[in-house]
Motif scaffolding. Structure first.
Motif, PDB file in Angstrom:
ATOM      1  N   ASP A 264       0.758  -1.045   0.419  1.00 54.87           N
ATOM      2  CA  ASP A 264      -0.393   0.194  -0.290  1.00 54.87           C
ATOM      3  C   ASP A 264       1.015   1.707  -0.054  1.00 54.87           C
ATOM      4  O   ASP A 264       1.736   1.374   1.259  1.00 54.87           O
ATOM      5  N   PHE A 265       1.151   2.225  -0.801  1.00 55.46           N
ATOM      6  CA  PHE A 265       1.399   3.197  -0.965  1.00 55.46           C
ATOM      7  C   PHE A 265       0.577   3.909  -1.294  1.00 55.46           C
ATOM      8  O   PHE A 265      -0.234   4.848  -1.449  1.00 55.46           O
ATOM      9  N   ARG A 266       0.741   5.835  -0.340  1.00 52.87           N
ATOM     10  CA  ARG A 266       0.319   7.135  -0.423  1.00 52.87           C
ATOM     11  C   ARG A 266       1.301   7.642  -0.060  1.00 52.87           C
ATOM     12  O   ARG A 266       2.589   7.689   0.593  1.00 52.87           O
ATOM     13  N   PRO A 267       1.858   9.010  -0.662  1.00 53.82           N
ATOM     14  CA  PRO A 267       0.483   9.270  -2.406  1.00 53.82           C
ATOM     15  C   PRO A 267       1.445   7.934  -3.316  1.00 53.82           C
ATOM     16  O   PRO A 267       2.377   7.411  -3.709  1.00 53.82           O
ATOM     17  N   ALA A 268       0.291   7.889  -4.709  1.00 56.69           N
ATOM     18  CA  ALA A 268       0.978   7.368  -5.648  1.00 56.69           C
ATOM     19  C   ALA A 268       1.773   7.241  -6.861  1.00 56.69           C
ATOM     20  O   ALA A 268       1.405   6.562  -7.326  1.00 56.69           O
ATOM     21  N   ASN A 269       0.854   8.531  -6.725  1.00 64.31           N
ATOM     22  CA  ASN A 269       0.453   8.939  -8.573  1.00 64.31           C
ATOM     23  C   ASN A 269       1.999   9.279  -9.459  1.00 64.31           C
ATOM     24  O   ASN A 269       2.278   8.411 -10.113  1.00 64.31           O
ATOM     25  N   ARG A 270       3.314   9.160  -8.904  1.00 60.16           N
ATOM     26  CA  ARG A 270       4.218   9.165  -9.416  1.00 60.16           C
ATOM     27  C   ARG A 270       4.932   8.033  -8.847  1.00 60.16           C
ATOM     28  O   ARG A 270       5.806   7.807  -9.877  1.00 60.16           O
ATOM     29  N   PHE A 271       5.142   7.297  -7.988  1.00 60.44           N
ATOM     30  CA  PHE A 271       5.057   6.282  -8.194  1.00 60.44           C
ATOM     31  C   PHE A 271       5.172   4.884  -8.987  1.00 60.44           C
ATOM     32  O   PHE A 271       5.323   3.962  -9.103  1.00 60.44           O
ATOM     33  N   GLU A 272       3.711   5.377  -9.017  1.00 59.38           N
ATOM     34  CA  GLU A 272       3.107   3.892 -10.727  1.00 59.38           C
ATOM     35  C   GLU A 272       4.017   4.696 -11.926  1.00 59.38           C
ATOM     36  O   GLU A 272       3.850   3.887 -12.557  1.00 59.38           O
ATOM     37  N   ALA A 273       4.065   5.859 -12.119  1.00 61.52           N
ATOM     38  CA  ALA A 273       4.963   5.835 -13.362  1.00 61.52           C
ATOM     39  C   ALA A 273       6.352   5.856 -13.019  1.00 61.52           C
ATOM     40  O   ALA A 273       6.967   4.957 -14.695  1.00 61.52           O
ATOM     41  N   PHE A 274       6.722   5.896 -12.058  1.00 60.61           N
ATOM     42  CA  PHE A 274       8.073   4.781 -11.922  1.00 60.61           C
ATOM     43  C   PHE A 274       7.727   3.368 -11.826  1.00 60.61           C
ATOM     44  O   PHE A 274       8.704   2.762 -12.711  1.00 60.61           O
ATOM     45  N   THR A 275       7.047   2.795 -11.874  1.00 66.54           N
ATOM     46  CA  THR A 275       6.656   1.669 -11.333  1.00 66.54           C
ATOM     47  C   THR A 275       6.388   1.097 -12.947  1.00 66.54           C
ATOM     48  O   THR A 275       7.196   0.226 -13.984  1.00 66.54           O
ATOM     49  N   ARG A 276       5.924   1.756 -13.882  1.00 70.98           N
ATOM     50  CA  ARG A 276       5.646   1.729 -15.303  1.00 70.98           C
ATOM     51  C   ARG A 276       6.937   1.876 -15.805  1.00 70.98           C
ATOM     52  O   ARG A 276       7.177   0.750 -17.211  1.00 70.98           O
ATOM     53  N   ASN A 277       7.550   2.896 -16.067  1.00 71.78           N
ATOM     54  CA  ASN A 277       9.134   2.519 -16.913  1.00 71.78           C
ATOM     55  C   ASN A 277       9.621   1.645 -16.404  1.00 71.78           C
ATOM     56  O   ASN A 277      10.400   0.410 -16.768  1.00 71.78           O
ATOM     57  N   MET A 278       9.860   1.354 -14.506  1.00 72.90           N
ATOM     58  CA  MET A 278      10.895  -0.176 -14.541  1.00 72.90           C
ATOM     59  C   MET A 278      10.400  -1.722 -14.712  1.00 72.90           C
ATOM     60  O   MET A 278      10.916  -2.365 -15.948  1.00 72.90           O
ATOM     61  N   ILE A 279       8.871  -1.666 -14.925  1.00 74.96           N
ATOM     62  CA  ILE A 279       8.250  -2.879 -15.923  1.00 74.96           C
ATOM     63  C   ILE A 279       8.134  -2.909 -16.969  1.00 74.96           C
ATOM     64  O   ILE A 279       8.733  -4.109 -18.164  1.00 74.96           O
ATOM     65  N   GLY A 280       8.484  -1.477 -17.962  1.00 69.04           N
ATOM     66  CA  GLY A 280       8.742  -1.405 -19.041  1.00 69.04           C
ATOM     67  C   GLY A 280       9.999  -1.394 -19.393  1.00 69.04           C
ATOM     68  O   GLY A 280      10.392  -2.001 -20.489  1.00 69.04           O
ATOM     69  N   LEU A 281      10.922  -1.283 -18.853  1.00 71.68           N
ATOM     70  CA  LEU A 281      11.732  -2.071 -18.861  1.00 71.68           C
ATOM     71  C   LEU A 281      12.929  -2.968 -19.703  1.00 71.68           C
ATOM     72  O   LEU A 281      13.003  -3.781 -20.538  1.00 71.68           O
ATOM     73  N   ALA A 282      11.426  -4.042 -18.137  1.00 69.24           N
ATOM     74  CA  ALA A 282      12.231  -5.222 -17.920  1.00 69.24           C
ATOM     75  C   ALA A 282      11.087  -6.040 -19.215  1.00 69.24           C
ATOM     76  O   ALA A 282      12.110  -7.066 -20.117  1.00 69.24           O
ATOM     77  N   GLN A 283      10.053  -5.243 -19.665  1.00 72.13           N
ATOM     78  CA  GLN A 283       9.415  -6.594 -20.744  1.00 72.13           C
ATOM     79  C   GLN A 283      10.644  -5.681 -22.122  1.00 72.13           C
ATOM     80  O   GLN A 283      10.446  -6.397 -23.018  1.00 72.13           O
ATOM     81  N   ASP A 284      11.141  -4.947 -22.289  1.00 63.44           N
ATOM     82  CA  ASP A 284      11.932  -5.275 -23.348  1.00 63.44           C
ATOM     83  C   ASP A 284      13.100  -5.351 -23.388  1.00 63.44           C
ATOM     84  O   ASP A 284      13.914  -4.760 -24.150  1.00 63.44           O
ATOM     85  N   GLY A 285      13.311  -5.833 -22.734  1.00 64.46           N
ATOM     86  CA  GLY A 285      14.813  -6.980 -21.788  1.00 64.46           C
ATOM     87  C   GLY A 285      15.941  -5.987 -22.323  1.00 64.46           C
ATOM     88  O   GLY A 285      16.920  -5.982 -21.669  1.00 64.46           O
ATOM     89  N   LYS A 286      15.083  -4.732 -20.797  1.00 66.10           N
ATOM     90  CA  LYS A 286      16.267  -3.719 -20.412  1.00 66.10           C
ATOM     91  C   LYS A 286      17.233  -3.668 -19.620  1.00 66.10           C
ATOM     92  O   LYS A 286      17.305  -2.610 -18.462  1.00 66.10           O
ATOM     93  N   THR A 287      17.223  -4.843 -18.542  1.00 60.60           N
ATOM     94  CA  THR A 287      17.150  -4.798 -17.704  1.00 60.60           C
ATOM     95  C   THR A 287      17.583  -5.670 -16.831  1.00 60.60           C
ATOM     96  O   THR A 287      18.274  -7.147 -17.935  1.00 60.60           O
ATOM     97  N   GLY A 288      18.874  -5.826 -16.141  1.00 58.53           N
ATOM     98  CA  GLY A 288      19.656  -7.259 -16.034  1.00 58.53           C
ATOM     99  C   GLY A 288      19.002  -8.733 -14.797  1.00 58.53           C
ATOM    100  O   GLY A 288      17.089  -8.811 -14.941  1.00 58.53           O
TER     101      GLY A 288
END
Length: 185
Positions: free
Chosen positions: A111-135
């Motif tokens: 449970d995260f509060r506040p969460a708006n910017r955390f959501e943006a960070f999370t989207r970026n990290m998941i996107g990088l992983a899905q694109d094969g750009k993480t270790g």
């Protein structure tokens, strides 16, 4: 309603898979329903040590509750096993990490509060992983990390490499990263 950049906000029922770490996040209460004030996520962690890297949130209050499995947790340098069903409060600014301490899948409710910017960070990290750009542990290379650390410093601060080293190294790496086509978001 959209988050920064016109991306739809997380809503109840959304599911996100990290193909690198094997984590699966199911949104229980999204930023869409709370206008960015709160995010509640069921997070499944595959076995054998997978979880978050050591970090802190400068302005986010985090709650963690173990729903199933064995979860190790480090809060402000104190390492322990999180008790099944017990809610753990993690105030802003406190270094922490958690991981699956068992051999079978574990599940935590976050449970995260506040969460708006955390959501943006999370989207970026998941996107990088899905694109094969993480270790293999789900973290990007040092050039990408330099830009992400700068872009999301208000939300999350990684503690490895050490903050002092980051403060010297990342400003040097950031222009190089941009020249090579990396972006912070």
């Amino acid at each position: 309603m959209c988050a920064r950049g016109g991306v739809s906000m997380f809503k109840r029922g959304d599911v996100f898979d990290n193909p690198v770490t094997g984590e699966r996040a199911t949104i229980q209460l999204g930023t869409r329903e709370t206008r960015g004030e709160r995010l509640v996520v069921d997070l499944q962690l595959r076995g054998a040590g997978f979880g978050s890297t050591l970090h802190r949130h400068p302005s986010i209050h985090e709650r963690l509750r173990v729903v199933s499995g064995s979860v190790g947790i480090s809060i402000d340098g104190v390492v322990s096993m999180a008790e099944l069903g017990k809610t753990i409060e993690i105030p802003p600014g406190v270094p922490h990490r958690f991981w699956n301490a068992g051999i079978i899948e574990a599940k935590v409710l976050l449970d995260f509060r506040p969460a708006n910017r955390f959501e943006a960070f999370t989207r970026n990290m998941i996107g990088l992983a899905q694109d094969g750009k993480t270790g293999p542990k789900g973290m990007p290379n040092l050039l990408q990390l330099a830009l992400i650390a700068d872009e999301f410093d208000d939300v999350i601060q990684f503690l490895s490499p050490p903050r002092l080293l980051q403060s010297v190294l990342f400003p040097i790496l950031a222009p190089v990263a941009r020249m090579r086509g990396y972006r912070g978001s």
